[in-house]
Write an enzyme that holds these catalytic residues in place. Structure first.
Site, PDB file in Angstrom:
ATOM      1  N   TYR A 139       0.871  -1.175   0.000  1.00 45.48           N
ATOM      2  CA  TYR A 139       0.000   0.000   0.000  1.00 45.48           C
ATOM      3  C   TYR A 139       0.908   1.226   0.000  1.00 45.48           C
ATOM      4  O   TYR A 139       1.397   1.658   1.033  1.00 45.48           O
ATOM      5  CB  TYR A 139      -0.923  -0.009   1.222  1.00 45.48           C
ATOM      6  CG  TYR A 139      -1.790   1.223   1.372  1.00 45.48           C
ATOM      7  CD1 TYR A 139      -2.441   1.772   0.268  1.00 45.48           C
ATOM      8  CD2 TYR A 139      -1.956   1.835   2.604  1.00 45.48           C
ATOM      9  CE1 TYR A 139      -3.237   2.897   0.404  1.00 45.48           C
ATOM     10  CE2 TYR A 139      -2.752   2.964   2.755  1.00 45.48           C
ATOM     11  CZ  TYR A 139      -3.391   3.485   1.657  1.00 45.48           C
ATOM     12  OH  TYR A 139      -4.170   4.610   1.799  1.00 45.48           O
ATOM     13  N   ASP A 167      -2.381  -1.489  -3.893  1.00 49.27           N
ATOM     14  CA  ASP A 167      -2.737  -0.117  -4.242  1.00 49.27           C
ATOM     15  C   ASP A 167      -1.430   0.661  -4.286  1.00 49.27           C
ATOM     16  O   ASP A 167      -0.908   1.075  -3.258  1.00 49.27           O
ATOM     17  CB  ASP A 167      -3.695   0.452  -3.199  1.00 49.27           C
ATOM     18  CG  ASP A 167      -4.053   1.908  -3.468  1.00 49.27           C
ATOM     19  OD1 ASP A 167      -3.620   2.448  -4.510  1.00 49.27           O
ATOM     20  OD2 ASP A 167      -4.745   2.505  -2.627  1.00 49.27           O
ATOM     21  N   HIS A 219     -12.338   1.688  -4.307  1.00 44.44           N
ATOM     22  CA  HIS A 219     -11.567   0.828  -5.210  1.00 44.44           C
ATOM     23  C   HIS A 219     -12.365  -0.420  -5.558  1.00 44.44           C
ATOM     24  O   HIS A 219     -13.170  -0.898  -4.747  1.00 44.44           O
ATOM     25  CB  HIS A 219     -10.266   0.371  -4.543  1.00 44.44           C
ATOM     26  CG  HIS A 219      -9.283   1.461  -4.274  1.00 44.44           C
ATOM     27  ND1 HIS A 219      -8.129   1.629  -4.992  1.00 44.44           N
ATOM     28  CD2 HIS A 219      -9.276   2.436  -3.321  1.00 44.44           C
ATOM     29  CE1 HIS A 219      -7.457   2.651  -4.508  1.00 44.44           C
ATOM     30  NE2 HIS A 219      -8.120   3.168  -3.495  1.00 44.44           N
TER      31      HIS A 219
END
Length: 262
Positions: free
Chosen positions: A107, A150, A253
């Site tokens: 992330y 991500d 998302h």
């Protein structure tokens, strides 16, 4: 033996536990990598996931922020958790499956609103994080590995709804795109999603601010699935589960999936 992997910024695993359970029931990936769990590890509802067959988990967490987890039907052993840029954030976890494949779940910092590290510390942290990822892959070249997460950067012109309008918007600026490319090159990572879907607009994130996100379709591809060259050819069937963005009280998302014949 083929296995399907999904990556999803869930934006609070406890708040959206029901959505995770629904996704696991309906899509049934063998491995689900979650980001922005916003939970200490001991508060992640792992018993509910285990009840659906996901009896294995490796994770790093913290209260209210960040957090990464890998849920798996297959046995998985934790093999690392890097603190790139020395932020003290739970932003990376790595696990190794029984077939020897290492899965990195990242992330990357979002970077704030202003793409200038001189006035925005968060943007500097993002660039430093990518630098440390790059240097780590240079120092220890990955093999038989998959990287997902991500990454908070949409690198290609067709990874955003309007390339020209977003050139000065954090997540698509040239400096970020260059930094991500250096990180990718350092590990010789192959973008499996674009290997499978080479042409056309493709998004995995749509802002909560849009009154009708689906009709406006002002998306960005921030969520990625990469693989090292020794196994990238085994990847196929990539897709974005766009419909999940339309579920009740969703993350901003959508999950991204790929199958690997390994």
């Amino acid at each position: 033996m083929p296995f399907t992997l999904a990556t999803w910024n869930i934006n609070s695993v406890r708040l959206r536990e029901d959505l995770v359970l629904r996704f696991l029931r309906e899509e049934g990936p063998d491995v689900l990598c979650l980001q922005e769990c916003k939970s200490p590890v001991d508060k992640i509802p792992r018993e509910q996931f285990a009840a659906l067959g996901y009896g294995h988990m490796v994770a790093r967490g913290q209260k209210g922020y960040n957090g990464v987890a890998i849920l798996s039907k297959l046995p998985i052993e934790e093999v690392g958790a890097a603190d790139h840029a020395g932020l003290g954030h739970a932003r990376h976890i790595a696990g190794r499956l029984g077939n020897g494949v290492t899965i990195h779940n990242f992330y990357v910092p979002a970077g704030g609103d202003v793409p200038d590290r001189a006035v925005n510390d968060k943007f500097g942290q993002k660039l430093d994080y990518l630098r440390d990822m790059r240097d780590a892959f240079h120092a220890d070249r990955p093999a038989k590995s998959i990287l997902v997460g991500d990454l908070n950067i949409a690198p290609r012109e067709d990874d955003v709804w309007d390339h020209k309008k977003l050139l000065k918007v954090v997540s698509h600026t040239p400096v970020e795109v260059a930094a991500l490319a250096e990180t990718q090159d350092a590990g010789a990572w192959v973008d499996v999603t674009r290997q499978d879907i080479p042409d056309g607009n493709l998004y995995s994130w749509w802002s909560y601010r849009a009154a009708d996100w689906d009709a406006a379709d002002k998306g960005r591809r921030l969520d990625h699935v990469w693989a090292t060259p020794d196994i990238s050819g085994a990847g196929h069937s990539s897709r974005v589960a766009r419909h999940v963005r339309g579920w009740d009280k969703p993350s901003d998302h959508a999950p991204v999936l790929a199958t690997f014949d390994l």
